[in-house]
Motif scaffolding. Structure first.
Motif, PDB file in Angstrom:
ATOM      1  N   THR A 399      62.738 -40.775  57.964  1.00 20.43           N
ATOM      2  CA  THR A 399      63.986 -41.531  58.059  1.00 20.43           C
ATOM      3  C   THR A 399      64.302 -42.215  56.731  1.00 20.43           C
ATOM      4  OG1 THR A 399      62.839 -43.524  58.823  1.00 20.43           O
ATOM      5  CG2 THR A 399      63.659 -42.015  60.509  1.00 20.43           C
ATOM      6  N   SER A 400      65.559 -42.584  56.583  1.00 19.65           N
ATOM      7  CA  SER A 400      65.971 -43.419  55.458  1.00 19.65           C
ATOM      8  C   SER A 400      66.324 -44.785  56.019  1.00 19.65           C
ATOM      9  CB  SER A 400      67.169 -42.802  54.737  1.00 19.65           C
ATOM     10  OG  SER A 400      68.269 -42.648  55.614  1.00 19.65           O
ATOM     11  N   VAL A 401      65.826 -45.838  55.370  1.00 24.29           N
ATOM     12  CA  VAL A 401      66.040 -47.191  55.858  1.00 24.29           C
ATOM     13  C   VAL A 401      66.644 -48.021  54.742  1.00 24.29           C
ATOM     14  CG1 VAL A 401      63.665 -47.816  55.285  1.00 24.29           C
ATOM     15  CG2 VAL A 401      64.944 -49.240  56.871  1.00 24.29           C
ATOM     16  N   ALA A 402      67.645 -48.826  55.071  1.00 25.50           N
ATOM     17  CA  ALA A 402      68.298 -49.701  54.097  1.00 25.50           C
ATOM     18  C   ALA A 402      67.952 -51.147  54.422  1.00 25.50           C
ATOM     19  CB  ALA A 402      69.807 -49.500  54.122  1.00 25.50           C
ATOM     20  N   LEU A 403      67.562 -51.913  53.400  1.00 29.45           N
ATOM     21  CA  LEU A 403      67.290 -53.334  53.551  1.00 29.45           C
ATOM     22  C   LEU A 403      68.476 -54.108  53.005  1.00 29.45           C
ATOM     23  CD1 LEU A 403      63.598 -53.442  52.205  1.00 29.45           C
ATOM     24  CD2 LEU A 403      64.368 -53.076  54.560  1.00 29.45           C
ATOM     25  N   VAL A 404      69.094 -54.939  53.836  1.00 33.19           N
ATOM     26  CA  VAL A 404      70.253 -55.707  53.401  1.00 33.19           C
ATOM     27  C   VAL A 404      70.020 -57.182  53.698  1.00 33.19           C
ATOM     28  CG1 VAL A 404      71.804 -53.752  53.770  1.00 33.19           C
ATOM     29  CG2 VAL A 404      71.491 -55.445  55.592  1.00 33.19           C
ATOM     30  N   GLY A 405      70.759 -57.996  52.999  1.00 33.69           N
ATOM     31  CA  GLY A 405      70.645 -59.444  53.169  1.00 33.69           C
ATOM     32  C   GLY A 405      71.024 -60.134  51.885  1.00 33.69           C
ATOM     33  N   GLU A 406      71.185 -61.441  51.960  1.00 30.31           N
ATOM     34  CA  GLU A 406      71.582 -62.191  50.784  1.00 30.31           C
ATOM     35  C   GLU A 406      70.411 -62.297  49.801  1.00 30.31           C
ATOM     36  OE1 GLU A 406      75.014 -65.146  52.528  1.00 30.31           O
ATOM     37  OE2 GLU A 406      72.921 -65.794  52.729  1.00 30.31           O
ATOM     38  N   ASN A 407      70.707 -62.722  48.577  1.00 32.44           N
ATOM     39  CA  ASN A 407      69.660 -62.904  47.578  1.00 32.44           C
ATOM     40  C   ASN A 407      68.607 -63.885  48.096  1.00 32.44           C
ATOM     41  OD1 ASN A 407      70.917 -61.216  45.730  1.00 32.44           O
ATOM     42  ND2 ASN A 407      72.079 -62.884  44.785  1.00 32.44           N
ATOM     43  N   GLY A 408      67.336 -63.542  47.867  1.00 29.74           N
ATOM     44  CA  GLY A 408      66.253 -64.399  48.324  1.00 29.74           C
ATOM     45  C   GLY A 408      65.825 -64.146  49.750  1.00 29.74           C
ATOM     46  N   ALA A 409      66.368 -63.100  50.370  1.00 28.86           N
ATOM     47  CA  ALA A 409      66.010 -62.814  51.765  1.00 28.86           C
ATOM     48  C   ALA A 409      64.627 -62.195  51.881  1.00 28.86           C
ATOM     49  CB  ALA A 409      67.053 -61.895  52.396  1.00 28.86           C
ATOM     50  N   THR A 581      77.302 -47.747  50.640  1.00 27.59           N
ATOM     51  CA  THR A 581      76.090 -46.961  50.448  1.00 27.59           C
ATOM     52  C   THR A 581      75.128 -47.158  51.606  1.00 27.59           C
ATOM     53  OG1 THR A 581      76.293 -47.144  48.051  1.00 27.59           O
ATOM     54  CG2 THR A 581      74.116 -46.614  48.913  1.00 27.59           C
ATOM     55  N   VAL A 582      74.973 -48.379  52.032  1.00 25.25           N
ATOM     56  CA  VAL A 582      74.024 -48.721  53.087  1.00 25.25           C
ATOM     57  C   VAL A 582      74.300 -47.955  54.377  1.00 25.25           C
ATOM     58  CG1 VAL A 582      73.310 -50.604  54.614  1.00 25.25           C
ATOM     59  CG2 VAL A 582      73.500 -50.996  52.149  1.00 25.25           C
ATOM     60  N   ARG A 583      75.556 -47.723  54.687  1.00 25.44           N
ATOM     61  CA  ARG A 583      75.915 -47.092  55.961  1.00 25.44           C
ATOM     62  C   ARG A 583      75.399 -45.666  56.070  1.00 25.44           C
ATOM     63  NH1 ARG A 583      82.264 -47.329  56.092  1.00 25.44           N
ATOM     64  NH2 ARG A 583      81.894 -46.346  58.124  1.00 25.44           N
ATOM     65  N   ILE A 588      69.142 -49.470  59.451  1.00 25.14           N
ATOM     66  CA  ILE A 588      69.505 -50.604  58.607  1.00 25.14           C
ATOM     67  C   ILE A 588      68.745 -51.825  59.102  1.00 25.14           C
ATOM     68  CG2 ILE A 588      71.371 -52.114  57.831  1.00 25.14           C
ATOM     69  CD1 ILE A 588      73.268 -49.732  58.222  1.00 25.14           C
ATOM     70  N   VAL A 589      68.061 -52.496  58.176  1.00 24.05           N
ATOM     71  CA  VAL A 589      67.275 -53.688  58.502  1.00 24.05           C
ATOM     72  C   VAL A 589      67.937 -54.878  57.826  1.00 24.05           C
ATOM     73  CG1 VAL A 589      65.031 -54.816  58.319  1.00 24.05           C
ATOM     74  CG2 VAL A 589      65.160 -52.335  58.667  1.00 24.05           C
ATOM     75  N   VAL A 590      68.370 -55.845  58.604  1.00 21.46           N
ATOM     76  CA  VAL A 590      69.035 -57.029  58.084  1.00 21.46           C
ATOM     77  C   VAL A 590      67.998 -58.145  57.978  1.00 21.46           C
ATOM     78  CG1 VAL A 590      70.949 -58.649  58.347  1.00 21.46           C
ATOM     79  CG2 VAL A 590      71.161 -56.309  59.231  1.00 21.46           C
ATOM     80  N   MET A 591      67.862 -58.711  56.757  1.00 23.88           N
ATOM     81  CA  MET A 591      66.872 -59.752  56.516  1.00 23.88           C
ATOM     82  C   MET A 591      67.570 -61.063  56.165  1.00 23.88           C
ATOM     83  SD  MET A 591      63.915 -57.689  54.403  1.00 23.88           S
ATOM     84  CE  MET A 591      62.746 -59.019  54.740  1.00 23.88           C
ATOM     85  N   ASP A 592      66.960 -62.153  56.590  1.00 24.51           N
ATOM     86  CA  ASP A 592      67.505 -63.477  56.306  1.00 24.51           C
ATOM     87  C   ASP A 592      66.347 -64.461  56.212  1.00 24.51           C
ATOM     88  OD1 ASP A 592      69.536 -65.440  55.920  1.00 24.51           O
ATOM     89  OD2 ASP A 592      69.285 -66.067  58.006  1.00 24.51           O
ATOM     90  N   GLU A 598      68.033 -58.304  62.357  1.00 22.36           N
ATOM     91  CA  GLU A 598      68.708 -57.215  63.064  1.00 22.36           C
ATOM     92  C   GLU A 598      68.182 -55.877  62.565  1.00 22.36           C
ATOM     93  OE1 GLU A 598      73.215 -58.236  64.238  1.00 22.36           O
ATOM     94  OE2 GLU A 598      72.850 -58.315  62.069  1.00 22.36           O
ATOM     95  N   VAL A 599      68.143 -54.895  63.470  1.00 22.75           N
ATOM     96  CA  VAL A 599      67.730 -53.541  63.120  1.00 22.75           C
ATOM     97  C   VAL A 599      68.592 -52.568  63.913  1.00 22.75           C
ATOM     98  CG1 VAL A 599      65.860 -51.854  63.099  1.00 22.75           C
ATOM     99  CG2 VAL A 599      65.336 -54.263  62.712  1.00 22.75           C
ATOM    100  N   GLY A 600      69.094 -51.538  63.240  1.00 24.37           N
ATOM    101  CA  GLY A 600      69.883 -50.535  63.951  1.00 24.37           C
ATOM    102  C   GLY A 600      70.677 -49.676  62.987  1.00 24.37           C
ATOM    103  N   SER A 601      71.475 -48.759  63.539  1.00 23.47           N
ATOM    104  CA  SER A 601      72.348 -47.942  62.701  1.00 23.47           C
ATOM    105  C   SER A 601      73.583 -48.755  62.321  1.00 23.47           C
ATOM    106  CB  SER A 601      72.774 -46.691  63.468  1.00 23.47           C
ATOM    107  OG  SER A 601      73.599 -47.060  64.572  1.00 23.47           O
ATOM    108  N   HIS A 602      74.362 -48.207  61.396  1.00 20.98           N
ATOM    109  CA  HIS A 602      75.577 -48.899  60.956  1.00 20.98           C
ATOM    110  C   HIS A 602      76.510 -49.142  62.140  1.00 20.98           C
ATOM    111  CE1 HIS A 602      79.137 -49.904  58.604  1.00 20.98           C
ATOM    112  NE2 HIS A 602      79.789 -48.939  59.258  1.00 20.98           N
ATOM    113  N   GLN A 603      76.749 -48.115  62.907  1.00 26.58           N
ATOM    114  CA  GLN A 603      77.684 -48.244  64.025  1.00 26.58           C
ATOM    115  C   GLN A 603      77.194 -49.262  65.045  1.00 26.58           C
ATOM    116  OE1 GLN A 603      80.628 -47.010  64.118  1.00 26.58           O
ATOM    117  NE2 GLN A 603      80.433 -45.703  62.296  1.00 26.58           N
ATOM    118  N   ALA A 604      75.899 -49.202  65.343  1.00 26.28           N
ATOM    119  CA  ALA A 604      75.352 -50.120  66.346  1.00 26.28           C
ATOM    120  C   ALA A 604      75.421 -51.568  65.877  1.00 26.28           C
ATOM    121  CB  ALA A 604      73.905 -49.741  66.662  1.00 26.28           C
ATOM    122  N   LEU A 605      75.135 -51.803  64.592  1.00 32.68           N
ATOM    123  CA  LEU A 605      75.137 -53.172  64.080  1.00 32.68           C
ATOM    124  C   LEU A 605      76.548 -53.730  63.958  1.00 32.68           C
ATOM    125  CD1 LEU A 605      72.337 -52.938  61.355  1.00 32.68           C
ATOM    126  CD2 LEU A 605      72.200 -54.027  63.601  1.00 32.68           C
TER     127      LEU A 605
END
Length: 624
Positions: A399-409, A581-583, A588-592, A598-605
């Motif tokens: 799989t391909s996984v994207a890590l997203v979140g604000e700086n310092g997450a 790009t992330v989509r 997709i893993v959302v970090m804070d 949060e974890v899921g696909s673009h559509q689900a999130l």
């Protein structure tokens, strides 16, 4: 005490290992040279006594002794300079090579990111060249000891009172050691200031900083800051120097006055017939030698203090490397797979293969189930702040996984843990159920490839700039071309004056400098060169590219990920702030604040209308 003994042992063995012949020959020559002046003075005493009525025997013996000392001195001056210079040169090269070997074989990167460790490494690098000469100081001390023993024996033979002078002579040694301690303590306290001065000075000389420094008018501010820091350093060193000079001068004055008093006393004895003219000549002629030997011993002790601290840092580095070698585990790793021979020589000399970590397991050749983060927490060494806090996540193979979140997450920190630059503070990373901490980090990294925002601008030929991504394929033209195509850098290389053989950078004549985007394309090609990695780590690797170029590149990344997924179960981990790009990622893993929220696909999130949907909407609104 035990640590000091270990340091002295390292000090002695360094010279003997690096230059065994030169070191041994130098010890012999220095001891012979040290005996010349006292023995020659004794020859003069024999002649004086012979002239005074003791007969021709002492005169002949005295002449023989003096001629012998001249012969030894002539032979010594012909070779000892060479032995010192050549020996120091060999020791210096050996030490510098060993420091480089030790630091490059530490599996993690903690030593590069902790200020306290960086300070000690900076001190060691600053004194590395001095270690070559310090290795010889011990031998020079031995020769000084020979001089002192001979002088004391001769003086004590004249009159027991001269033995007391030995105690006063060692007062100079004590003063010199105190002076050295004060100076070294001050220099260690000033080390952070010195490191900052060097950093600011390098910034002032850095071509890429020149424009911004001038636009913002930072030149005067930078110079003022450097002067202020330098002034603080020099003021501290000056205070220590004045204190040391006062103590050393006092000790020397006391010794010289005492020796003068002893000479006067001997003159009185000679007038009474209790001492021979030769005795008086011996004492007078030995006076500068006694003073010189005491001063040399004091200087030697001072140098010993500096040398012990320098070799103490050297020993500390060896201990640090040993304690951070990540040894321990169950099974031995296999031999290094498919590595280079002649290709590594092009980096400027034969590069030894990285040392294996003894007692750890081999990396898998393919992923079956994937990677699991289990209750993972991490704080950088030397701090108590958790950058990652109880992170649990399953990344399926392929799989391909994207890590997203604000700086310092915590996104980039997680990438460092996945490449095993650090081990977790608590929790674990499992690769197909096997703890990553039990896998040889060298073997694991052979299965990785990576592209970073803070990529390195290697000032090599274009071939090497790309080829360091997999040195085993450095001469594989087809592989290089494929990597350049995937990195959108083929046209760039074709336009260079000598193609792949063009020297890049600004430090060499007839070299070609590139723009930030061009350097980044080559860095991406470098990441693509390693074929079928198990994990492809992409941490903002297209920050210097325009959106169109970025999109095209990620299309290629996606294709490469699909191929890797099919053949090896490979995983692609992407860190990016651009949601277009992330989509494209499967997961997709959302970090804070160091947590996974949060974890899921673009559509689900997007449909969940949580944190991801909020961030996506903010960015999408900017393009409307």
């Amino acid at each position: 005490m035990r640590e000091q003994v270990r340091t002295v042992g390292l000090w002695l063995m360094t010279g003997l290992r690096a230059a065994p012949f030169h070191s041994t020959a130098l010890v012999v020559m220095l001891c012979l040279q040290a005996a010349i002046a006292p023995v020659r003075t004794y020859g003069v005493k024999l002649i004086v006594d012979g002239v005074g009525g003791a007969g021709e025997g002492p005169i002949r013996l005295g002449v023989v002794v003096i001629l012998a000392t001249f012969a030894v001195a002539f032979a010594g001056t012909s070779v000892d300079g060479y032995l010192e210079s050549a020996g120091a040169d060999r020791v210096e090269r050996w030490v510098l090579s060993d420091i480089l070997r030790i630091t490059t074989h530490i599996p993690g990167i903690e030593q590069h990111e902790r200020p306290d460790v960086a300070d000690r490494l900076s001190q060691l690098r600053d004194s590395a060249r001095e270690l070559g000469w310090f290795a010889l100081v011990l031998f020079q001390l031995i020769s000084t000891g020979v001089t002192i023993v001979l002088v004391v024996a001769m003086l004590s033979g004249v009159h027991p009172i001269f033995a007391v002078l030995l105690v006063l002579a060692f007062g100079q040694v004590w003063a010199a050691s105190l002076d050295s301690k004060w100076m070294q303590d001050t220099m260690e306290r000033m080390q952070p200031y010195g490191r900052l001065v060097r950093s600011l000075s390098e910034l002032a000389r850095e071509p890429r900083a020149a424009t911004e420094l001038r636009v913002f008018g930072l030149g005067p501010t930078l110079l003022s800051r450097i002067r202020s820091l330098s002034g603080t350093m020099y003021a501290g060193e000056r205070r220590a120097m004045v204190r040391g000079l006062a103590v050393v001068t006092l000790a020397k004055t006391i010794f010289r006055l005492a020796y003068l008093g002893a000479v006067v006393y001997l003159i009185v004895l000679a007038g009474r017939g209790s001492a021979s003219p030769g005795d008086l000549a011996l004492v007078v002629l030995l006076a500068p030698q006694v003073d010189g030997a005491a001063s040399e011993a004091g200087d030697g002790v001072s140098r010993v203090g500096v040398a012990l601290r320098s070799f103490g840092r050297y020993r500390w580095l060896r201990d640090y490397a040993s304690s951070h070698s990540w040894k321990g585990g169950a099974t031995p790793a296999p031999d290094r797979v498919g590595r280079v021979g002649s290709a590594s020589d092009r980096l400027g000399g034969a590069t030894p293969a990285p040392e294996r970590v003894v007692g750890v397991g081999a990396a898998p050749v393919r992923l079956v189930s994937g990677i699991e983060l289990r209750d993972l927490s991490f704080a950088y060494p030397g701090t108590d702040v958790a950058v990652l806090d109880s992170v649990s996540l399953v990344i399926p193979a392929g799989t391909s996984v994207a890590l997203v979140g604000e700086n310092g997450a915590g996104k980039s920190t997680l990438v460092k843990l996945l490449s095993r630059m650090y081990d977790p503070t608590s929790g674990s990373i499992l690769v197909d159920g096997v703890p990553l901490s039990t896998i040889d980090p060298v073997a694991w990294r052979e299965r990785l490839s990576a592209g970073y925002q803070d990529f390195v601008k290697y000032e090599f030929s274009a071939r090497l700039v790309v080829g360091v991504g997999d040195l085993a394929r450095l001469d594989d033209e087809e592989a290089l071309k494929a990597a350049l195509v995937r990195g959108e850098a083929l046209e760039l290389v074709e336009e260079l004056p000598r193609g792949l053989e063009t020297q890049l950078g600004t430090r060499f004549s007839e070299s070609s400098e590139l723009s930030g985007g061009q350097w980044q394309r080559l860095a991406l090609a470098r990441a693509f060169l390693r074929d079928r990695p198990l994990v492809l780590l992409l941490d903002e690797p297209t920050a210097a590219l325009d959106p169109e170029a970025e999109h095209a590149l990620y299309e290629r990344f996606a294709e490469a990920s699909r191929v890797a997924a099919a053949e090896t179960g490979g995983i692609t981990v992407l860190v990016s702030h651009r949601f277009s790009t992330v989509r494209m990622a499967d997961l997709i893993v959302v970090m804070d604040q160091g947590r996974v929220v949060e974890v899921g696909s673009h559509q689900a999130l997007v449909g969940a209308r949580g944190r991801y949907a909020e961030l996506f909407e903010v960015q999408a609104r900017a393009y409307r």
